[in-house]
Design a protein around this motif. Structure first.
Motif, short mmCIF file in Angstrom:
data_model
loop_
_atom_site.label_atom_id
_atom_site.label_comp_id
_atom_site.label_asym_id
_atom_site.label_seq_id
_atom_site.Cartn_x
_atom_site.Cartn_y
_atom_site.Cartn_z
N GLN A 145 0.30 -0.96 -0.21
CA GLN A 145 -0.63 -0.19 -0.08
C GLN A 145 0.49 1.19 -0.42
O GLN A 145 0.15 2.53 -1.46
CB GLN A 145 -0.68 0.40 0.96
N ALA A 146 1.69 1.16 0.96
CA ALA A 146 2.95 2.24 0.59
C ALA A 146 3.34 2.61 -0.26
O ALA A 146 3.94 3.41 -1.44
CB ALA A 146 3.63 2.11 1.21
N ILE A 147 4.06 1.16 -1.18
CA ILE A 147 4.70 1.62 -2.86
C ILE A 147 3.51 2.14 -3.47
O ILE A 147 3.81 3.06 -4.00
CB ILE A 147 4.80 0.24 -2.91
N SER A 148 2.41 1.35 -3.27
CA SER A 148 1.10 2.08 -4.29
C SER A 148 0.61 4.12 -4.08
O SER A 148 0.84 4.33 -4.93
CB SER A 148 -0.35 1.17 -3.93
N ASN A 149 1.10 4.06 -3.08
CA ASN A 149 0.57 5.41 -2.80
C ASN A 149 1.47 6.74 -2.49
O ASN A 149 1.34 8.09 -3.18
CB ASN A 149 -0.29 5.62 -0.93
N SER A 150 2.76 6.05 -3.07
CA SER A 150 3.28 6.53 -2.80
C SER A 150 4.08 7.49 -4.34
O SER A 150 3.75 6.81 -5.44
CB SER A 150 5.62 6.20 -2.77
N ARG A 151 5.04 8.79 -4.52
CA ARG A 151 5.21 9.61 -6.20
C ARG A 151 6.10 8.97 -5.64
O ARG A 151 7.18 10.29 -6.99
CB ARG A 151 4.43 10.47 -6.51
N ASP A 152 7.27 9.50 -5.07
CA ASP A 152 8.91 9.47 -4.30
C ASP A 152 9.19 8.32 -4.88
O ASP A 152 9.11 7.16 -4.30
CB ASP A 152 9.02 9.69 -3.16
N VAL A 153 10.40 8.85 -6.18
CA VAL A 153 10.36 6.83 -6.74
C VAL A 153 11.54 6.61 -5.97
O VAL A 153 12.07 5.48 -5.38
CB VAL A 153 11.14 7.31 -8.18
N ALA A 154 12.41 7.85 -5.32
CA ALA A 154 13.70 6.69 -4.17
C ALA A 154 12.81 6.47 -3.21
O ALA A 154 13.80 5.24 -2.37
CB ALA A 154 14.27 8.14 -3.68
N GLN A 155 11.93 7.10 -2.73
CA GLN A 155 10.67 6.02 -1.11
C GLN A 155 10.44 4.78 -2.28
O GLN A 155 10.72 3.55 -1.42
CB GLN A 155 9.98 6.79 -1.25
N VAL A 156 10.28 4.61 -3.24
CA VAL A 156 9.58 3.62 -3.47
C VAL A 156 10.52 2.49 -3.71
O VAL A 156 10.47 1.12 -3.54
CB VAL A 156 9.06 3.62 -5.23
N LEU A 157 11.41 2.64 -4.23
CA LEU A 157 12.77 1.79 -4.34
C LEU A 157 13.08 1.39 -3.51
O LEU A 157 13.78 0.65 -3.10
CB LEU A 157 13.93 2.17 -5.42
N ASN A 158 13.07 2.13 -2.17
CA ASN A 158 14.04 1.61 -0.79
C ASN A 158 12.65 0.82 -0.74
O ASN A 158 12.51 -0.17 0.35
CB ASN A 158 14.05 3.20 0.00
N LEU A 159 11.29 1.56 -0.11
CA LEU A 159 10.33 -0.06 0.29
C LEU A 159 10.24 -1.27 -0.76
O LEU A 159 9.90 -1.87 0.10
CB LEU A 159 9.07 1.23 -0.52
N ALA A 160 10.30 -1.38 -1.62
CA ALA A 160 10.52 -2.15 -2.79
C ALA A 160 11.56 -3.71 -2.53
O ALA A 160 11.08 -4.67 -2.40
CB ALA A 160 11.14 -1.81 -4.37
N GLU A 161 12.96 -3.04 -1.93
CA GLU A 161 13.71 -3.29 -1.21
C GLU A 161 13.34 -4.41 0.02
O GLU A 161 13.69 -5.32 0.51
CB GLU A 161 15.41 -2.96 -1.58
N HIS A 162 12.71 -3.19 0.24
CA HIS A 162 12.30 -3.66 2.23
C HIS A 162 11.63 -5.27 2.38
O HIS A 162 11.16 -5.98 2.47
CB HIS A 162 11.71 -2.89 2.96
N PHE A 163 10.47 -5.20 0.50
CA PHE A 163 9.09 -6.24 0.53
C PHE A 163 10.23 -6.76 -0.12
O PHE A 163 9.68 -8.32 0.84
CB PHE A 163 8.76 -5.26 -0.56
N GLY A 164 10.88 -7.31 -0.98
CA GLY A 164 12.16 -8.23 -1.44
C GLY A 164 12.66 -9.16 0.29
O GLY A 164 12.72 -9.88 0.58
N LYS A 165 13.18 -7.93 0.94
CA LYS A 165 14.26 -8.52 1.68
C LYS A 165 13.82 -9.36 3.22
O LYS A 165 13.62 -10.24 3.59
CB LYS A 165 14.65 -7.62 2.46
N PHE A 166 11.97 -8.91 3.27
CA PHE A 166 10.81 -9.20 3.89
C PHE A 166 10.15 -10.50 3.85
O PHE A 166 10.73 -11.20 4.56
CB PHE A 166 10.11 -8.13 4.39
N HIS A 167 10.33 -10.53 2.67
CA HIS A 167 9.68 -12.27 1.54
C HIS A 167 11.23 -13.47 2.01
O HIS A 167 10.67 -14.45 2.90
CB HIS A 167 9.04 -11.73 0.42
N TRP A 168 12.25 -12.72 1.41
CA TRP A 168 13.40 -13.91 1.47
C TRP A 168 13.01 -14.11 2.53
O TRP A 168 13.88 -15.54 3.26
CB TRP A 168 14.32 -12.95 1.44
#
Length: 456
Positions: A20-43
């Protein structure tokens, strides 16, 4: 307790919060950071989410306008290998380093890119082989642009990346859109990964790797790479005058602490009590160094257990060569050390889910069966013909040269099949997910706040 359904519900909640945070964000740097955390969480949590190409496409659509002005050089000759991080231990890094050094030996134009960091030992080893090592520059979008330029200056790309390396996955998507084929080495074959569905092929390392990609990762193509054995002469390893090699008979096991899961499971500790206590056998562990998980062993078992901690690769091979048998780490096992043990002609034992490695029939279904197998071995040994056959097969099909041949044929457009048979019905693809749900340990991203003492 934070296990089973309760743990699964928490995973779903955190998954949804990050998405949801990724979907709501328009800040590309923030999205990249969130996406990395998402991957690490599931890994790191071994959840039941294996891939998420929709998320990769969403992030890609955000960054593409920012990096659309990149230029593809007309002359590109190099094969680019990409590591997220390089370590002095484990099997992940040597798989990459051995392949790239073999390609260099064959006069190929090869380069190594490291997206995050690597130890000085690894940098020196690659540089000493006259292989250029390059790093993307800057942070955030600038780093992504730099990485894309590195990718676009290559003829073909081989990814050895961490499952959470969204930057490398996005750069691979840019490369593929420009006609540069990327090949994803499926190191973390039983975990979440960014990247495999975007690449021209997935390079698989086991049967489980192959069938999980078919079921969960949406591959364009698959090809078998395998896990290359180290290059060594067994007799030379045994001739060592190193006094650090025990002179008494011993079993040996090699693996990172996480493979034994000593903080979450008593399975391996209970087996050590049986082997070292009841059977009065010596066991050397290479990797673990903390004796705390073994504190409740009997005095006899304590006396027969030697924890050496992390050893360099040459010393590890010498210790293995002098042993009487190899015990694969469990509950999680497999990897380079098993292949090396078979190449040495060692009997190999273990108790874990079948993962479809060559020689997996050595592995027992449970620890009771493992104990029976050890008893039989101590009584009557193992037929030399069986051990010789395995050593010969590994030397022929899992040498660095053989694996490099398969890599280069894949880059040339072939799809290489697995060179041995395996009963895929015996592979439980959800084994590690189910085991993870049995204990309370969970990795939670630092920006997620959960009101539960059990979730820390």
């Amino acid at each position: 307790m934070l296990t089973g359904e309760n743990k699964q519900q928490l995973v779903s909640k955190i998954d949804g919060v990050i998405l949801q945070a990724i979907s709501n964000s328009r800040d590309v740097a923030q999205v990249l950071n969130l996406a990395e955390h998402f991957g690490k969480f599931h890994w790191l949590n071994t959840t039941d989410r294996w891939a998420f190409p929709e998320l990769e496409r969403h992030v890609f659509q955000m960054v593409e306008p920012i990096i659309s002005d990149l230029v593809v050089p007309s002359e590109r000759t190099r094969t680019l290998h990409v590591l997220s991080e390089g370590y002095d231990i484990g099997g992940h890094t040597p798989l990459c380093v051995n392949l790239i050094k073999e390609q260099k030996r064959r006069k190929e134009d090869v380069v190594l890119a490291i997206t995050r960091q690597a130890t000085k030992t690894i940098i020196d080893e690659v540089s000493d082989a006259s292989i250029p090592v390059i790093h993307p520059k800057g942070v955030g979008i600038e780093r992504l642009k730099s990485l894309c330029n590195i990718f676009l200056s290559s003829k073909s790309i081989v990814l050895h990346i961490h499952p959470d390396d969204i930057m490398a996955a996005l750069a691979a998507m840019i490369a593929e859109r420009n006609g540069i084929h990327c090949h994803f080495v499926n190191h973390a074959d039983l975990h979440f990964s960014y990247g495999p569905s975007s690449c021209s092929s997935i390079l698989e390392i086991t049967w489980a790797s192959w069938i999980t990609s078919q079921k969960y990762r949406f591959p364009k193509s698959q090809s078998f790479l395998g896990i290359p054995s180290s290059t060594f002469n067994v007799e030379d390893l045994k001739k060592t005058g190193n006094t650090s090699i025990p002179s008494y008979p011993y079993f040996i096991s090699v693996g990172g602490v996480q493979k034994y899961q000593l903080q979450q499971s008593n399975k391996f500790v209970d087996f050590v009590e049986y082997l070292c206590g009841k059977k009065n056998q010596n066991l050397i562990l290479v990797g673990p160094s903390d004796r705390t998980p073994f504190a409740k062993l009997t005095e006899q078992a304590q006396k027969n257990l030697l924890l050496l901690g992390i050893q360099d690769r040459t010393q590890t091979l010498k210790l293995m060569a002098a042993s009487q048998a190899y015990i694969d780490s469990f509950p999680e096992g497999g990897g380079t050390s098993v292949i090396n043990a078979m190449k040495m002609g060692l009997p190999v034992f273990g108790a874990k889910s079948k993962v479809g490695m060559y020689g997996d029939d050595y592995v027992s279904e449970n620890t009771n069966d493992l104990k029976n197998a050890i008893d039989l071995f101590l009584e009557s040994g193992m037929p030399p013909s069986t051990l010789n056959e395995r050593a010969k097969f590994v030397d022929e099909h899992f040498s660095i040269g053989a694996c490099t041949d398969r890599l280069e044929r894949t880059i040339a457009g072939e799809s290489i099949q697995i060179p041995y048979q395996f009963d895929t019905d015996s592979i439980d693809l959800t084994y590690y997910q189910k085991h993870w749900l049995e204990h309370e340990k969970i990795y939670i991203p630092p920006f997620i706040k959960i009101n539960s003492s059990n979730s820390q």
